[in-house]
Design a protein around this motif. Structure first.
Motif, PDB file in Angstrom:
ATOM      1  N   ILE A  36     -16.194  -4.930  70.374  1.00 21.51           N
ATOM      2  CA  ILE A  36     -17.152  -4.064  71.053  1.00 21.51           C
ATOM      3  C   ILE A  36     -17.800  -4.871  72.171  1.00 21.51           C
ATOM      4  CG2 ILE A  36     -19.282  -2.723  70.794  1.00 21.51           C
ATOM      5  CD1 ILE A  36     -18.500  -2.246  67.893  1.00 21.51           C
ATOM      6  N   GLY A  37     -17.787  -4.343  73.373  1.00 19.25           N
ATOM      7  CA  GLY A  37     -18.339  -5.068  74.512  1.00 19.25           C
ATOM      8  C   GLY A  37     -17.303  -5.983  75.142  1.00 19.25           C
ATOM      9  N   ARG A  38     -17.756  -7.148  75.587  1.00 19.75           N
ATOM     10  CA  ARG A  38     -16.906  -8.043  76.369  1.00 19.75           C
ATOM     11  C   ARG A  38     -15.734  -8.603  75.575  1.00 19.75           C
ATOM     12  NH1 ARG A  38     -21.058 -12.236  77.393  1.00 19.75           N
ATOM     13  NH2 ARG A  38     -19.264 -13.417  78.136  1.00 19.75           N
ATOM     14  N   GLY A  39     -15.864  -8.672  74.253  1.00 19.64           N
ATOM     15  CA  GLY A  39     -14.776  -9.203  73.453  1.00 19.64           C
ATOM     16  C   GLY A  39     -13.501  -8.382  73.520  1.00 19.64           C
ATOM     17  N   ASN A  40     -13.590  -7.164  74.049  1.00 20.74           N
ATOM     18  CA  ASN A  40     -12.415  -6.295  74.163  1.00 20.74           C
ATOM     19  C   ASN A  40     -11.485  -6.730  75.287  1.00 20.74           C
ATOM     20  OD1 ASN A  40     -10.901  -3.969  73.326  1.00 20.74           O
ATOM     21  ND2 ASN A  40     -11.605  -2.948  75.190  1.00 20.74           N
ATOM     22  N   HIS A  41     -12.018  -7.464  76.270  1.00 26.68           N
ATOM     23  CA  HIS A  41     -11.184  -7.820  77.419  1.00 26.68           C
ATOM     24  C   HIS A  41     -11.394  -9.254  77.900  1.00 26.68           C
ATOM     25  CE1 HIS A  41     -14.796  -7.263  79.933  1.00 26.68           C
ATOM     26  NE2 HIS A  41     -15.022  -6.193  79.197  1.00 26.68           N
ATOM     27  N   GLU A  42     -12.267 -10.021  77.247  1.00 25.49           N
ATOM     28  CA  GLU A  42     -12.512 -11.400  77.651  1.00 25.49           C
ATOM     29  C   GLU A  42     -12.328 -12.342  76.464  1.00 25.49           C
ATOM     30  OE1 GLU A  42     -16.384 -11.978  79.270  1.00 25.49           O
ATOM     31  OE2 GLU A  42     -16.241 -10.296  80.669  1.00 25.49           O
ATOM     32  N   ASP A  43     -11.917 -13.583  76.772  1.00 24.10           N
ATOM     33  CA  ASP A  43     -11.975 -14.628  75.755  1.00 24.10           C
ATOM     34  C   ASP A  43     -13.439 -14.911  75.423  1.00 24.10           C
ATOM     35  OD1 ASP A  43      -9.268 -14.772  75.900  1.00 24.10           O
ATOM     36  OD2 ASP A  43      -9.172 -16.836  76.647  1.00 24.10           O
ATOM     37  N   THR A  44     -13.733 -15.119  74.162  1.00 18.34           N
ATOM     38  CA  THR A  44     -15.107 -15.381  73.750  1.00 18.34           C
ATOM     39  C   THR A  44     -15.086 -16.199  72.466  1.00 18.34           C
ATOM     40  OG1 THR A  44     -17.267 -14.342  73.349  1.00 18.34           O
ATOM     41  CG2 THR A  44     -15.339 -13.261  72.388  1.00 18.34           C
ATOM     42  N   MET A  45     -16.240 -16.404  71.867  1.00 12.93           N
ATOM     43  CA  MET A  45     -16.344 -17.123  70.603  1.00 12.93           C
ATOM     44  C   MET A  45     -17.280 -16.384  69.666  1.00 12.93           C
ATOM     45  SD  MET A  45     -16.701 -21.163  71.561  1.00 12.93           S
ATOM     46  CE  MET A  45     -15.734 -21.879  72.900  1.00 12.93           C
ATOM     47  N   VAL A  46     -16.955 -16.433  68.381  1.00  9.38           N
ATOM     48  CA  VAL A  46     -17.835 -15.981  67.313  1.00  9.38           C
ATOM     49  C   VAL A  46     -17.910 -17.119  66.303  1.00  9.38           C
ATOM     50  CG1 VAL A  46     -18.244 -14.296  65.493  1.00  9.38           C
ATOM     51  CG2 VAL A  46     -17.204 -13.567  67.662  1.00  9.38           C
ATOM     52  N   ALA A  47     -19.116 -17.645  66.084  1.00  6.38           N
ATOM     53  CA  ALA A  47     -19.328 -18.754  65.138  1.00  6.38           C
ATOM     54  C   ALA A  47     -19.947 -18.189  63.870  1.00  6.38           C
ATOM     55  CB  ALA A  47     -20.238 -19.813  65.755  1.00  6.38           C
ATOM     56  N   ILE A  48     -19.359 -18.486  62.724  1.00  4.43           N
ATOM     57  CA  ILE A  48     -19.820 -17.948  61.446  1.00  4.43           C
ATOM     58  C   ILE A  48     -20.229 -19.102  60.535  1.00  4.43           C
ATOM     59  CG2 ILE A  48     -19.226 -16.580  59.415  1.00  4.43           C
ATOM     60  CD1 ILE A  48     -17.156 -15.127  61.108  1.00  4.43           C
ATOM     61  N   LEU A  49     -21.477 -19.070  60.109  1.00  7.72           N
ATOM     62  CA  LEU A  49     -22.013 -20.029  59.140  1.00  7.72           C
ATOM     63  C   LEU A  49     -22.195 -19.305  57.816  1.00  7.72           C
ATOM     64  CD1 LEU A  49     -23.220 -22.851  58.574  1.00  7.72           C
ATOM     65  CD2 LEU A  49     -25.422 -21.963  59.393  1.00  7.72           C
ATOM     66  N   SER A  50     -21.667 -19.866  56.736  1.00  7.46           N
ATOM     67  CA  SER A  50     -21.676 -19.210  55.431  1.00  7.46           C
ATOM     68  C   SER A  50     -22.580 -19.956  54.459  1.00  7.46           C
ATOM     69  CB  SER A  50     -20.263 -19.146  54.843  1.00  7.46           C
ATOM     70  OG  SER A  50     -19.422 -18.335  55.640  1.00  7.46           O
ATOM     71  N   VAL A  51     -23.410 -19.202  53.746  1.00  5.72           N
ATOM     72  CA  VAL A  51     -24.224 -19.766  52.668  1.00  5.72           C
ATOM     73  C   VAL A  51     -23.991 -18.915  51.424  1.00  5.72           C
ATOM     74  CG1 VAL A  51     -25.952 -20.734  54.217  1.00  5.72           C
ATOM     75  CG2 VAL A  51     -26.272 -18.419  53.356  1.00  5.72           C
ATOM     76  N   GLY A  52     -24.247 -19.500  50.259  1.00  6.87           N
ATOM     77  CA  GLY A  52     -23.936 -18.815  49.015  1.00  6.87           C
ATOM     78  C   GLY A  52     -22.562 -19.230  48.521  1.00  6.87           C
ATOM     79  N   GLU A  53     -22.022 -18.446  47.607  1.00  4.50           N
ATOM     80  CA  GLU A  53     -20.737 -18.780  46.999  1.00  4.50           C
ATOM     81  C   GLU A  53     -19.586 -18.496  47.960  1.00  4.50           C
ATOM     82  OE1 GLU A  53     -19.942 -18.943  43.257  1.00  4.50           O
ATOM     83  OE2 GLU A  53     -21.979 -18.956  42.495  1.00  4.50           O
ATOM     84  N   PRO A  54     -18.513 -19.287  47.896  1.00  4.01           N
ATOM     85  CA  PRO A  54     -17.395 -19.080  48.811  1.00  4.01           C
ATOM     86  C   PRO A  54     -16.740 -17.709  48.635  1.00  4.01           C
ATOM     87  CG  PRO A  54     -17.273 -21.259  47.818  1.00  4.01           C
ATOM     88  CD  PRO A  54     -18.337 -20.507  47.069  1.00  4.01           C
ATOM     89  N   ARG A  55     -16.393 -17.119  49.762  1.00  3.48           N
ATOM     90  CA  ARG A  55     -15.532 -15.939  49.821  1.00  3.48           C
ATOM     91  C   ARG A  55     -14.449 -16.208  50.859  1.00  3.48           C
ATOM     92  NH1 ARG A  55     -17.429 -10.795  48.274  1.00  3.48           N
ATOM     93  NH2 ARG A  55     -15.405 -10.048  49.016  1.00  3.48           N
ATOM     94  N   VAL A  56     -13.313 -15.597  50.687  1.00  2.00           N
ATOM     95  CA  VAL A  56     -12.198 -15.809  51.600  1.00  2.00           C
ATOM     96  C   VAL A  56     -12.413 -15.016  52.883  1.00  2.00           C
ATOM     97  CG1 VAL A  56      -9.749 -15.327  51.975  1.00  2.00           C
ATOM     98  CG2 VAL A  56     -10.495 -16.389  49.849  1.00  2.00           C
ATOM     99  N   LEU A  57     -12.353 -15.717  54.018  1.00  3.52           N
ATOM    100  CA  LEU A  57     -12.195 -15.081  55.318  1.00  3.52           C
ATOM    101  C   LEU A  57     -10.718 -15.151  55.667  1.00  3.52           C
ATOM    102  CD1 LEU A  57     -13.352 -13.903  58.020  1.00  3.52           C
ATOM    103  CD2 LEU A  57     -13.409 -16.266  58.846  1.00  3.52           C
ATOM    104  N   ALA A  58     -10.081 -14.000  55.781  1.00  4.50           N
ATOM    105  CA  ALA A  58      -8.651 -13.937  56.068  1.00  4.50           C
ATOM    106  C   ALA A  58      -8.433 -13.560  57.530  1.00  4.50           C
ATOM    107  CB  ALA A  58      -7.974 -12.908  55.160  1.00  4.50           C
ATOM    108  N   LEU A  59      -7.423 -14.158  58.151  1.00  2.00           N
ATOM    109  CA  LEU A  59      -7.042 -13.832  59.520  1.00  2.00           C
ATOM    110  C   LEU A  59      -5.561 -13.521  59.563  1.00  2.00           C
ATOM    111  CD1 LEU A  59      -9.123 -16.626  59.849  1.00  2.00           C
ATOM    112  CD2 LEU A  59      -9.096 -15.647  62.146  1.00  2.00           C
ATOM    113  N   ARG A  60      -5.186 -12.559  60.406  1.00  2.34           N
ATOM    114  CA  ARG A  60      -3.783 -12.234  60.591  1.00  2.34           C
ATOM    115  C   ARG A  60      -3.564 -11.779  62.039  1.00  2.34           C
ATOM    116  NH1 ARG A  60      -3.349  -6.370  57.361  1.00  2.34           N
ATOM    117  NH2 ARG A  60      -4.386  -5.116  58.984  1.00  2.34           N
ATOM    118  N   PRO A  61      -2.344 -11.957  62.580  1.00  4.52           N
ATOM    119  CA  PRO A  61      -2.082 -11.482  63.937  1.00  4.52           C
ATOM    120  C   PRO A  61      -2.184  -9.960  64.009  1.00  4.52           C
ATOM    121  CG  PRO A  61      -0.349 -12.969  63.164  1.00  4.52           C
ATOM    122  CD  PRO A  61      -1.183 -12.606  61.970  1.00  4.52           C
ATOM    123  N   ARG A  62      -2.721  -9.473  65.125  1.00  3.39           N
ATOM    124  CA  ARG A  62      -2.709  -8.033  65.336  1.00  3.39           C
ATOM    125  C   ARG A  62      -1.276  -7.561  65.491  1.00  3.39           C
ATOM    126  NH1 ARG A  62      -7.405  -5.533  66.507  1.00  3.39           N
ATOM    127  NH2 ARG A  62      -6.285  -3.857  67.584  1.00  3.39           N
TER     128      ARG A  62
END
Length: 214
Positions: free
Chosen positions: A131-157
């Motif tokens: 949503i917004g600039r991420g639809n057409h521009e390179d950008t960054m999203v930084a995620i900091l996690s606290v609490g118990e581990p959960r899996v963040l999964a990534l896959r190619p579109r």
């Protein structure tokens, strides 16, 4: 609001603090996408978790899903760039990330979105932050996690499987772990927090983004 956290022994005795970002490791995903990972960047993460559970004005949302309205399976809160974050160490984290990625990103991280995954039934479906600039521009999203581990999964579109990584990859994130998705990652890859079975403790993710990216 239940939050039965199985804390780490180290976090029980450490005040919140940030380590060096020099130890980040990068994985190139292809087509300009990459992820940086740094386990345990935030010390005292369990204390931060408890404060966020207590002090954040968590909201439950409902969304249209086909022909019905359903509960969003997590609690949410969004902090605009003009708002102080609920725990000072998170302002420090945002500033440190902005400084570290200043040349590569070209702008600071501005906003913070918080998600509270209360147990294994809470999740987020496959998506990109487009949503917004991420639809057409390179950008960054930084995620900091606290609490118990959960899996963040990534896959190619679909249609974007070319590159050194062509299958789903998984990062178990919690207790102060940091991951940054950068380059074309939001356009050429998708990420998700899958549902999990068994006794799964709560996790909160803090997502730092530049202005105009959601």
């Amino acid at each position: 609001m239940g939050a039965d956290l199985q804390g780490s022994l180290l976090d029980a005795f450490e005040d919140p603090g940030l380590g060096s970002l020099d130890g980040i490791t990068r994985a190139e995903l292809g087509q300009g996408a990459w992820v940086d990972v740094l386990p345990g960047w935030l010390t005292g993460a369990d204390q931060v978790f408890e404060r966020l559970v207590r002090d954040v004005p968590w909201a439950a949302e409902r969304r249209q899903m086909y022909d019905r309205v359903v509960d969003v399976p997590r609690l949410l809160c969004f902090y605009e760039e003009s708002h102080d974050l609920p725990v000072p160490i998170l302002d420090e984290a945002r500033d440190a990330l902005s400084e570290h990625y200043r040349e590569e990103l070209g702008e600071p991280f501005r906003t913070a979105g918080l998600c509270f995954y209360r147990d294994g039934r809470d999740s987020v479906a496959w998506h990109g932050d487009r949503i917004g600039r991420g639809n057409h521009e390179d950008t960054m999203v930084a995620i900091l996690s606290v609490g118990e581990p959960r899996v963040l999964a990534l896959r190619p579109r679909p249609g974007n499987s070319a590159g050194p990584v062509s299958s789903t990859i998984r990062y178990p994130l919690g207790h102060g772990d940091l991951i940054i998705m950068g380059g074309s990652c939001q356009r050429t890859w998708e990420h998700a927090i899958p549902k999990a079975s068994g006794r799964i403790g709560p996790r909160i993710s803090i997502q730092f983004r530049p202005r105009g990216v959601r």
